[in-house]
Design a protein around this motif. Structure first.
Motif, mmCIF file in Angstrom:
data_model
loop_
_atom_site.group_PDB
_atom_site.id
_atom_site.type_symbol
_atom_site.label_atom_id
_atom_site.label_comp_id
_atom_site.label_asym_id
_atom_site.label_seq_id
_atom_site.Cartn_x
_atom_site.Cartn_y
_atom_site.Cartn_z
ATOM 1 N N PHE A 1 0.848 -1.201 0.000
ATOM 2 C CA PHE A 1 0.000 0.000 0.000
ATOM 3 C C PHE A 1 0.884 1.252 0.000
ATOM 4 O O PHE A 1 0.507 2.275 -0.568
ATOM 5 C CB PHE A 1 -0.932 0.010 1.216
ATOM 6 C CG PHE A 1 -1.939 1.119 1.151
ATOM 7 C CD1 PHE A 1 -3.055 1.012 0.329
ATOM 8 C CD2 PHE A 1 -1.784 2.292 1.886
ATOM 9 C CE1 PHE A 1 -3.983 2.049 0.243
ATOM 10 C CE2 PHE A 1 -2.701 3.327 1.806
ATOM 11 C CZ PHE A 1 -3.806 3.192 0.984
ATOM 12 N N LEU A 2 2.049 1.155 0.637
ATOM 13 C CA LEU A 2 3.046 2.209 0.432
ATOM 14 C C LEU A 2 3.760 1.992 -0.896
ATOM 15 O O LEU A 2 3.989 2.939 -1.648
ATOM 16 C CB LEU A 2 4.112 2.210 1.529
ATOM 17 C CG LEU A 2 5.376 2.922 0.996
ATOM 18 C CD1 LEU A 2 5.333 4.397 1.275
ATOM 19 C CD2 LEU A 2 6.658 2.308 1.426
ATOM 20 N N GLY A 3 4.124 0.738 -1.186
ATOM 21 C CA GLY A 3 5.085 0.447 -2.255
ATOM 22 C C GLY A 3 4.686 0.978 -3.609
ATOM 23 O O GLY A 3 5.543 1.406 -4.381
ATOM 24 N N HIS A 4 3.367 0.992 -3.917
ATOM 25 C CA HIS A 4 3.058 1.502 -5.248
ATOM 26 C C HIS A 4 3.003 3.022 -5.328
ATOM 27 O O HIS A 4 3.591 3.596 -6.233
ATOM 28 C CB HIS A 4 1.820 0.870 -5.869
ATOM 29 C CG HIS A 4 1.957 0.899 -7.356
ATOM 30 N ND1 HIS A 4 2.673 -0.049 -8.038
ATOM 31 C CD2 HIS A 4 1.608 1.820 -8.264
ATOM 32 C CE1 HIS A 4 2.724 0.276 -9.320
ATOM 33 N NE2 HIS A 4 2.077 1.403 -9.484
ATOM 34 N N LEU B 1 -2.673 14.608 -11.092
ATOM 35 C CA LEU B 1 -3.640 14.451 -9.998
ATOM 36 C C LEU B 1 -4.330 13.084 -10.073
ATOM 37 O O LEU B 1 -4.498 12.399 -9.050
ATOM 38 C CB LEU B 1 -4.681 15.574 -10.052
ATOM 39 C CG LEU B 1 -4.154 16.987 -9.747
ATOM 40 C CD1 LEU B 1 -5.217 18.030 -10.059
ATOM 41 C CD2 LEU B 1 -3.699 17.106 -8.296
ATOM 42 N N VAL B 2 -4.716 12.672 -11.276
ATOM 43 C CA VAL B 2 -5.335 11.349 -11.455
ATOM 44 C C VAL B 2 -4.329 10.247 -11.120
ATOM 45 O O VAL B 2 -4.665 9.237 -10.487
ATOM 46 C CB VAL B 2 -5.864 11.196 -12.900
ATOM 47 C CG1 VAL B 2 -6.309 9.766 -13.163
ATOM 48 C CG2 VAL B 2 -7.015 12.164 -13.136
ATOM 49 N N LEU B 3 -3.090 10.445 -11.547
ATOM 50 C CA LEU B 3 -2.029 9.478 -11.256
ATOM 51 C C LEU B 3 -1.884 9.282 -9.749
ATOM 52 O O LEU B 3 -1.777 8.148 -9.259
ATOM 53 C CB LEU B 3 -0.712 9.995 -11.840
ATOM 54 C CG LEU B 3 0.473 9.045 -11.876
ATOM 55 C CD1 LEU B 3 0.304 8.042 -12.997
ATOM 56 C CD2 LEU B 3 1.769 9.815 -12.092
ATOM 57 N N GLY B 4 -1.889 10.402 -9.020
ATOM 58 C CA GLY B 4 -1.778 10.314 -7.567
ATOM 59 C C GLY B 4 -2.923 9.531 -6.957
ATOM 60 O O GLY B 4 -2.715 8.677 -6.080
ATOM 61 N N PHE B 5 -4.147 9.775 -7.446
ATOM 62 C CA PHE B 5 -5.302 9.047 -6.903
ATOM 63 C C PHE B 5 -5.223 7.557 -7.228
ATOM 64 O O PHE B 5 -5.389 6.701 -6.351
ATOM 65 C CB PHE B 5 -6.595 9.646 -7.463
ATOM 66 C CG PHE B 5 -7.812 8.813 -7.142
ATOM 67 C CD1 PHE B 5 -8.347 8.829 -5.864
ATOM 68 C CD2 PHE B 5 -8.396 8.003 -8.109
ATOM 69 C CE1 PHE B 5 -9.466 8.045 -5.559
ATOM 70 C CE2 PHE B 5 -9.505 7.224 -7.810
ATOM 71 C CZ PHE B 5 -10.042 7.244 -6.530
ATOM 72 N N LEU B 6 -4.959 7.236 -8.498
ATOM 73 C CA LEU B 6 -4.959 5.827 -8.911
ATOM 74 C C LEU B 6 -3.833 5.023 -8.265
ATOM 75 O O LEU B 6 -3.941 3.814 -8.109
ATOM 76 C CB LEU B 6 -4.857 5.722 -10.440
ATOM 77 C CG LEU B 6 -6.110 6.093 -11.241
ATOM 78 C CD1 LEU B 6 -5.833 6.021 -12.731
ATOM 79 C CD2 LEU B 6 -7.268 5.145 -10.890
ATOM 80 N N SER B 7 -2.739 5.713 -7.881
ATOM 81 C CA SER B 7 -1.612 4.965 -7.310
ATOM 82 C C SER B 7 -1.990 4.281 -5.997
ATOM 83 O O SER B 7 -1.285 3.383 -5.539
ATOM 84 C CB SER B 7 -0.415 5.899 -7.092
ATOM 85 O OG SER B 7 -0.654 6.808 -6.039
ATOM 86 N N HIS C 1 -1.263 -5.659 -7.309
ATOM 87 C CA HIS C 1 -0.696 -6.326 -8.491
ATOM 88 C C HIS C 1 0.699 -6.882 -8.187
ATOM 89 O O HIS C 1 1.248 -7.624 -8.984
ATOM 90 C CB HIS C 1 -0.694 -5.401 -9.718
ATOM 91 C CG HIS C 1 0.215 -4.228 -9.633
ATOM 92 N ND1 HIS C 1 -0.074 -3.033 -10.250
ATOM 93 C CD2 HIS C 1 1.400 -4.018 -9.024
ATOM 94 C CE1 HIS C 1 0.899 -2.168 -10.028
ATOM 95 N NE2 HIS C 1 1.807 -2.754 -9.286
ATOM 96 N N HIS C 2 1.262 -6.528 -7.033
ATOM 97 C CA HIS C 2 2.511 -7.144 -6.578
ATOM 98 C C HIS C 2 2.248 -8.485 -5.896
ATOM 99 O O HIS C 2 3.194 -9.161 -5.507
ATOM 100 C CB HIS C 2 3.228 -6.227 -5.581
ATOM 101 C CG HIS C 2 3.650 -4.920 -6.164
ATOM 102 N ND1 HIS C 2 4.872 -4.738 -6.774
ATOM 103 C CD2 HIS C 2 3.026 -3.723 -6.232
ATOM 104 C CE1 HIS C 2 4.970 -3.480 -7.191
ATOM 105 N NE2 HIS C 2 3.866 -2.841 -6.879
ATOM 106 N N MET C 3 0.970 -8.833 -5.734
ATOM 107 C CA MET C 3 0.618 -9.960 -4.855
ATOM 108 C C MET C 3 -0.275 -10.980 -5.550
ATOM 109 O O MET C 3 -1.028 -11.691 -4.898
ATOM 110 C CB MET C 3 -0.089 -9.417 -3.598
ATOM 111 C CG MET C 3 0.779 -8.482 -2.781
ATOM 112 S SD MET C 3 -0.140 -7.638 -1.483
ATOM 113 C CE MET C 3 -0.791 -9.009 -0.547
#
Length: 631
Positions: free
Chosen positions: A299-302, A339-345, A351-353
């Motif tokens: 949740f931090l990593g992405h 701004l959208v990038l920040g929200f979607l991140s 997807h790492h899991m």
């Protein structure tokens, strides 16, 4: 009154009212000036990057030449006692390789690139671009740097503890990380525990910094600096600040809980019925969830990936308009895109899991969001590429790095798309393909953007130009070697090479004829790439020597800048004296237009700075000059 007169008048009053002559320690060590703190972050981050790169070179030796002892010139940082404990007949063992791997990843991400992009460039440039005299909380800013330095030193000092440094990967997954260094009686003196202590300090540092950036950008903008007049760099820093503020607390909680698992025998992440080869059935209170740690970490990593990336994109977005003499194409699209990038991140982390068995419905959700997040990334990249079209491009060193950033970041992004799909990820997970993809984004991508920023703002910071000859000696070998290192990783990864083979797959060579050996023939075909990649890494290290000579030598021997605005740029940092003094500005900055007014048909010169007053009807015949006083 002309702006010039206003400038000089204000400069005199400002000098009388705010005469500032701090002592050595106040100015250079415990400074609260955002510019000095930015330089402290930058130099410290570069030192950590060099150490992380050094660990990587030793790992590459182990992968390329698993049967040869480590050469003397490569192991010079460690004393004979350390080598006797951690090297076997001079060769790197699997345990030592794991230590180097865990610390390489941690140092490069948490101690290198984030502090260089956000801490150094963000601190130095952001207040200048918005017309602020300093950050909103100067003492908090100083505390942020010292927490960062302390966290980094705690982590790196663990190399010399009895246990050695952390060995559970830079992701520190439980239950492996819960058991690591279990032989140490006092767990506070174990490398794995010190990693967690350092992590908590680093996260605290980032949280202080993010609060400071958000407050500064919202509250301290100059008169006339509306939201859509902000340079894109400032927008990127604002989004990065929010990413850190919202994503780091879950990992800080995870770090503290894992620390409690190690020193207080709790079981937040340690499951019931855990059996180990050495201890048998583990004595645990149990009931913990190893998967919970993975969720908290990723949740931090992405968002962290975009914390790494946005400062580099921000540097490139500032540089392209200056060296093409064109406005930044699609400025508003880029702002909305970031701004959208920040929200979607925040909604792509699992997807790492995919290999944790999360089920088809959840996998589909994360596949969809992962593909969606590529859209704003493509908008940013496309806008910067289109900005080059029809421009009068000046190939200064900063522009060469910026242009190289675009395709390198493009390759990094495109190679990530197959990993978005759980079907492809089942094959590619934990292979060198993932390493190649991630490093194309982080090394030739992000670092190229940050190098561009160094070359671009160096004249403002020091009052001197960097050498063009040395910059070419730095750029071309770096561009070639980055691709020599990372492109073969994509090939090896698709062939199934595991990312954690400390001997590069050598163990499979003797067993190629066994039908049960899946990797035998594949390893034979691709193992020689290990040597090619390793030579690429070592030559890349040599290519950084011209940069270091340039960085420190130009301060004393570089050609002096002839004006405060040597690149004829339009954003507000070029309105300050060179280098900027205490309080930054010698006049009251006011903003009259957007940040990228280049080659306007209604203006004689090919740039119109944000701070230049518009012509008034009564003075059109003899327009007043509106540049700040030069010193």
């Amino acid at each position: 009154m002309s702006a010039h007169a206003h400038t000089e008048d204000h400069a005199h009053h400002g000098h009388d009212d705010h005469h500032h002559n701090p002592g050595f320690f106040s100015k250079y060590v415990f400074s609260t000036d955002h510019k000095m703190i930015g330089l402290q972050y930058g130099l410290t981050a570069m030192a950590f990057l060099a150490f992380g790169f050094y660990l990587m070179m030793m790992m590459r030796w182990s992968i390329a030449y698993p049967h040869r002892p480590l050469p003397e010139w490569m192991g010079f940082l460690f004393n004979d006692t350390w080598k006797g404990r951690w090297l076997q007949d001079g060769k790197i063992t699997g345990e030592t390789y794991n230590m180097f791997g865990a610390m390489h990843g941690t140092i490069m991400v948490f101690l290198g690139i984030v502090p260089l992009g956000f801490g150094a460039f963000g601190n130095y440039v952001t207040p200048l671009q918005i017309g602020a005299p300093d950050m909103a909380f100067p003492k908090l800013n100083m505390a942020s740097y010292w927490l960062y330095l302390l966290g980094g030193l705690v982590m790196c000092a663990s190399f010399f503890m009895e246990s050695g440094a952390a060995k559970s990967g830079w992701t520190n997954y439980s239950p492996l990380a819960g058991f690591a260094d279990g032989q140490i009686v006092n767990q506070w003196l174990a490398g794995q525990t010190q990693w967690l202590v350092g992590l908590v300090l680093l996260i605290s540092s980032s949280l202080l910094g993010s609060v400071n950036f958000i407050t500064t950008i919202i509250n301290l903008r100059a008169r006339g600096m509306t939201w859509m007049r902000l340079p894109f760099f400032v927008w990127a820093m604002l989004v990065t600040g929010f990413l850190l503020l919202l994503a780091f607390p879950p990992l800080e909680a995870a770090g503290i809980m894992q620390l409690m698992d190690r020193v207080a025998h709790s079981s937040f992440f340690m499951p019931t019925g855990l059996y180990t080869k050495t201890e048998g059935l583990a004595e645990l209170s149990g009931g913990g969830s190893p998967l919970l740690f993975q969720h908290l970490f990723w949740f931090l990593g992405h968002p962290e990936v975009y914390v790494l990336l946005l400062p580099a994109i921000a540097c490139v977005a500032e540089i392209i308009p200056v060296y093409t003499r064109k406005p930044l194409w699609g400025y508003k699209s880029m702002v909305y895109g970031v701004l959208v990038l920040g929200f979607l991140s925040f909604v792509v982390w699992a997807h790492h899991m995919y290999l944790t068995g999360m089920g088809a419905a959840v996998s589909t959700w994360f596949q969809t969001t992962t593909v969606l997040i590529s859209v704003p990334s493509v908008i940013l990249l496309t806008a910067m590429i289109i900005s080059l079209w029809g421009g009068s491009i000046r190939f200064q060193p900063a522009m060469m790095w910026a242009c190289a950033f675009l395709p390198m970041f493009g390759i990094g992004g495109l190679t990530g798309l197959p990993l978005a799909f759980n079907l492809a990820d089942l094959h590619l997970h934990d292979t060198y393909y993932v390493i190649g993809h991630f490093h194309y984004v982080v090394a030739p991508g992000i670092l190229f953007g940050l190098f561009a920023g160094v070359y671009h703002w160096y004249p403002k910071i020091t009052g001197r130009y960097m050498s063009r000859t040395l910059s070419h000696l730095h750029f071309w070998p770096s561009l070639v070697c980055m691709n020599v290192i990372f492109f073969p990783m994509l090939v090896q990864g698709m062939a199934g090479f595991h990312r954690r083979w400390y001997n590069g797959g050598d163990a499979y060579l003797d067993r190629t004829k066994e039908l049960t050996n899946v990797f035998g023939k594949t390893v034979v075909q691709h193992i020689d790439l290990n040597i090619l990649m390793s030579y690429g890494a070592w030559i890349l290290a040599i290519a950084q020597v011209p940069f270091l000579l340039n960085l420190f030598g130009a301060k004393f021997f570089g050609r002096k800048v002839e004006s405060d605005n040597p690149w004829h740029a339009t954003t507000l940092e070029w309105a300050t004296p060179t280098p900027p003094g205490h309080g930054n500005f010698e006049f009251e900055p006011a903003i009259y237009r957007g940040p990228y007014e280049y080659s306007r048909p209604d203006h004689d010169e090919d740039y119109l700075p944000q701070w230049t007053e518009p012509k008034r009807p009564e003075t059109e015949t003899a327009p007043a000059k509106s540049t700040p006083a030069h010193h």
